[in-house]
Design an enzyme around this catalytic site. Sequence first.
Site, PDB file in Angstrom:
ATOM      1  N   ASP A  87      18.380  45.806  56.170  1.00 40.84           N
ATOM      2  CA  ASP A  87      17.452  45.662  55.048  1.00 40.84           C
ATOM      3  C   ASP A  87      17.579  44.264  54.445  1.00 40.84           C
ATOM      4  OD1 ASP A  87      16.812  48.360  55.330  1.00 40.84           O
ATOM      5  OD2 ASP A  87      18.424  48.974  53.964  1.00 40.84           O
ATOM      6  N   ASP A  93      21.439  43.104  44.830  1.00 43.63           N
ATOM      7  CA  ASP A  93      22.237  43.883  45.799  1.00 43.63           C
ATOM      8  C   ASP A  93      23.607  43.234  45.939  1.00 43.63           C
ATOM      9  OD1 ASP A  93      20.511  45.875  46.786  1.00 43.63           O
ATOM     10  OD2 ASP A  93      19.548  44.483  48.166  1.00 43.63           O
ATOM     11  N   GLU A 116      27.059  49.602  51.763  1.00 41.27           N
ATOM     12  CA  GLU A 116      25.846  49.271  52.501  1.00 41.27           C
ATOM     13  C   GLU A 116      25.771  47.771  52.763  1.00 41.27           C
ATOM     14  OE1 GLU A 116      22.054  49.843  50.526  1.00 41.27           O
ATOM     15  OE2 GLU A 116      21.054  50.040  52.444  1.00 41.27           O
ATOM     16  N   GLU A 117      26.391  46.996  51.890  1.00 38.97           N
ATOM     17  CA  GLU A 117      26.260  45.543  51.973  1.00 38.97           C
ATOM     18  C   GLU A 117      27.300  44.883  52.877  1.00 38.97           C
ATOM     19  OE1 GLU A 117      23.507  44.514  50.829  1.00 38.97           O
ATOM     20  OE2 GLU A 117      23.096  46.383  49.775  1.00 38.97           O
ATOM     21  N   ASP A 135      26.595  52.782  47.878  1.00 39.55           N
ATOM     22  CA  ASP A 135      25.388  51.958  47.962  1.00 39.55           C
ATOM     23  C   ASP A 135      25.266  51.338  46.576  1.00 39.55           C
ATOM     24  OD1 ASP A 135      22.949  50.766  48.064  1.00 39.55           O
ATOM     25  OD2 ASP A 135      21.856  52.487  48.852  1.00 39.55           O
ATOM     26  N   LEU A 137      23.352  49.205  45.085  1.00 37.04           N
ATOM     27  CA  LEU A 137      22.042  49.172  44.431  1.00 37.04           C
ATOM     28  C   LEU A 137      20.985  49.756  45.365  1.00 37.04           C
ATOM     29  CD1 LEU A 137      21.532  48.356  41.573  1.00 37.04           C
ATOM     30  CD2 LEU A 137      20.610  46.215  42.366  1.00 37.04           C
ATOM     31  N   ASP A 138      20.735  51.038  45.172  1.00 40.95           N
ATOM     32  CA  ASP A 138      19.760  51.732  46.014  1.00 40.95           C
ATOM     33  C   ASP A 138      18.345  51.527  45.460  1.00 40.95           C
ATOM     34  OD1 ASP A 138      18.760  53.920  47.823  1.00 40.95           O
ATOM     35  OD2 ASP A 138      18.322  54.800  45.862  1.00 40.95           O
ATOM     36  N   GLU A 294      24.738  57.438  51.144  1.00 32.38           N
ATOM     37  CA  GLU A 294      23.555  57.901  50.421  1.00 32.38           C
ATOM     38  C   GLU A 294      23.476  59.433  50.468  1.00 32.38           C
ATOM     39  OE1 GLU A 294      20.468  54.173  50.650  1.00 32.38           O
ATOM     40  OE2 GLU A 294      20.586  55.383  52.450  1.00 32.38           O
TER      41      GLU A 294
HETATM   42  P1  AFP Z   1      15.481  49.857  49.600  1.00 34.64           P
HETATM   43  O1  AFP Z   1      16.871  49.805  48.987  1.00 34.64           O
HETATM   44  O2  AFP Z   1      15.304  48.937  50.758  1.00 34.64           O
HETATM   45  O3  AFP Z   1      14.415  49.714  48.557  1.00 34.64           O
HETATM   46  O4  AFP Z   1      15.334  51.316  50.254  1.00 34.64           O
HETATM   47  C1  AFP Z   1      15.351  52.404  49.419  1.00 34.64           C
HETATM   48  C2  AFP Z   1      15.582  53.642  50.206  1.00 34.64           C
HETATM   49  O5  AFP Z   1      16.770  53.576  50.951  1.00 34.64           O
HETATM   50  C3  AFP Z   1      15.580  54.873  49.304  1.00 34.64           C
HETATM   51  O6  AFP Z   1      16.090  54.625  48.039  1.00 34.64           O
HETATM   52  C4  AFP Z   1      14.125  55.272  49.262  1.00 34.64           C
HETATM   53  O7  AFP Z   1      13.903  56.608  48.956  1.00 34.64           O
HETATM   54  C5  AFP Z   1      13.660  54.911  50.647  1.00 34.64           C
HETATM   55  O8  AFP Z   1      14.505  53.872  51.102  1.00 34.64           O
HETATM   56  C6  AFP Z   1      12.254  54.421  50.643  1.00 34.64           C
HETATM   57  O9  AFP Z   1      11.886  54.115  51.945  1.00 34.64           O
HETATM   58  P2  AFP Z   1      10.338  53.921  52.340  1.00 34.64           P
HETATM   59  O10 AFP Z   1       9.890  52.653  51.661  1.00 34.64           O
HETATM   60  O11 AFP Z   1      10.345  53.836  53.819  1.00 34.64           O
HETATM   61  O12 AFP Z   1       9.593  55.120  51.837  1.00 34.64           O
END
Ligand code: AFP
Length: 347
Positions: A87, A93, A116-117, A135, A137-138, A294
């Site tokens: 990502d 992050d 995650e990082e 994680d 910063l999710d 997660e």
């Molecule tokens: P990011 O950290 O890259 O924004 O991803 C967030 C995530 O891991 C989770 O928190 C979300 O529910 C999911 O991905 C969203 O993924 P999509 O954009 O594919 O729906």
Amino acid sequence: MNQMDNNRSYAGTNVPSFESSRIAQPIGTALDRFIKNNQDQFQYASGELSQLLRDIALASKVVNREVNKAGLIDLMGGVGAQNSAGDEQQKLDVLANIRFTRALAKGGEVCALISEESDSFVDLNNKGHYVIAIDPLDGSSNIDVNVSIGTIFSVYRRKTAVGEPIHDTDILQKGADQVAAGYVLYGSSTMLVYTTGHGVNGFTYEPTLGEYFLSHPQMKIPAEGRIYSINEGAANSFSEALKAYLQSCKDSEYTARYVGSLVADFHRNLLKGGIYIYPATRKDPEGKLRLLYECNALAFIAEQAGGKASSGTARILDIVPNRLHQRIPFFVGSASMVELATKGMDF
Ligand code: AFP
């Protein structure tokens, strides 16, 4: 004061008085006090896990401050690199990872940190009894648009003896071995929700006092819900069983809600009843979400709140990880919804 006084009517309307409103109720127990009061519930009670939870709370306050200032100082946008999961890394992050790693390294209770990082686990202190998967910063792609984001963490007891080198058996533990798990939601208010296997409790951050207070004791997810959370943009590659389940949600006129931050979607469904789904797709044949930092934490919390979490073919907490950044399809939320959604899955 009697009930009538409490519910005085003003100018003919039945407006509850200030005294009877929620505002006037005393603020719940402070997090520190709550952790201390409940320390004995834990079988290895020595104060170490309590300190670890306090370290996480402290780091989350620092991250919360930075998240709130992100638009004012140069904290938005990417750093131009990818993390171990592929990502795009955001500045926050990286910062959040530093904050949590430092707080946990200083505390001394954690021997190894999986993030995650970071490509591989971080060896923190061989004397610590705990392994943490985080994680930091999710939902970080939501930072720049001011939408809720979160931190997710799982805590395991190490399997090797203190002082020995960290082994795979310490790192790749199944979710059922977690001794604590939680998340922080940086939303309209900041909340810390966690479990040590004795129910789920939620704490709201009071920024002027700099403290979390118990606001949601013994949280329970409704067994049946009416909210479904999934990115239907990928629907063409969903299994027929999943398509049929989603059609049944529409036939029942359920509500679709999807923030795109797992913590935020999970938290809403925990309070109101619902299901969050991130299935296998053509783009992500193993799903997108990471088992270790997660899914396991949220699965533990969901079960402790009376809900369920499944990969579609197995209970999440029973899955033995085979690698650090393993991905897994994820169905979590109200028990009856998860059961129905995963019935006859053909992953
Ligand atoms: P990011 O950290 O890259 O924004 O991803 C967030 C995530 O891991 C989770 O928190 C979300 O529910 C999911 O991905 C969203 O993924 P999509 O954009 O594919 O729906």
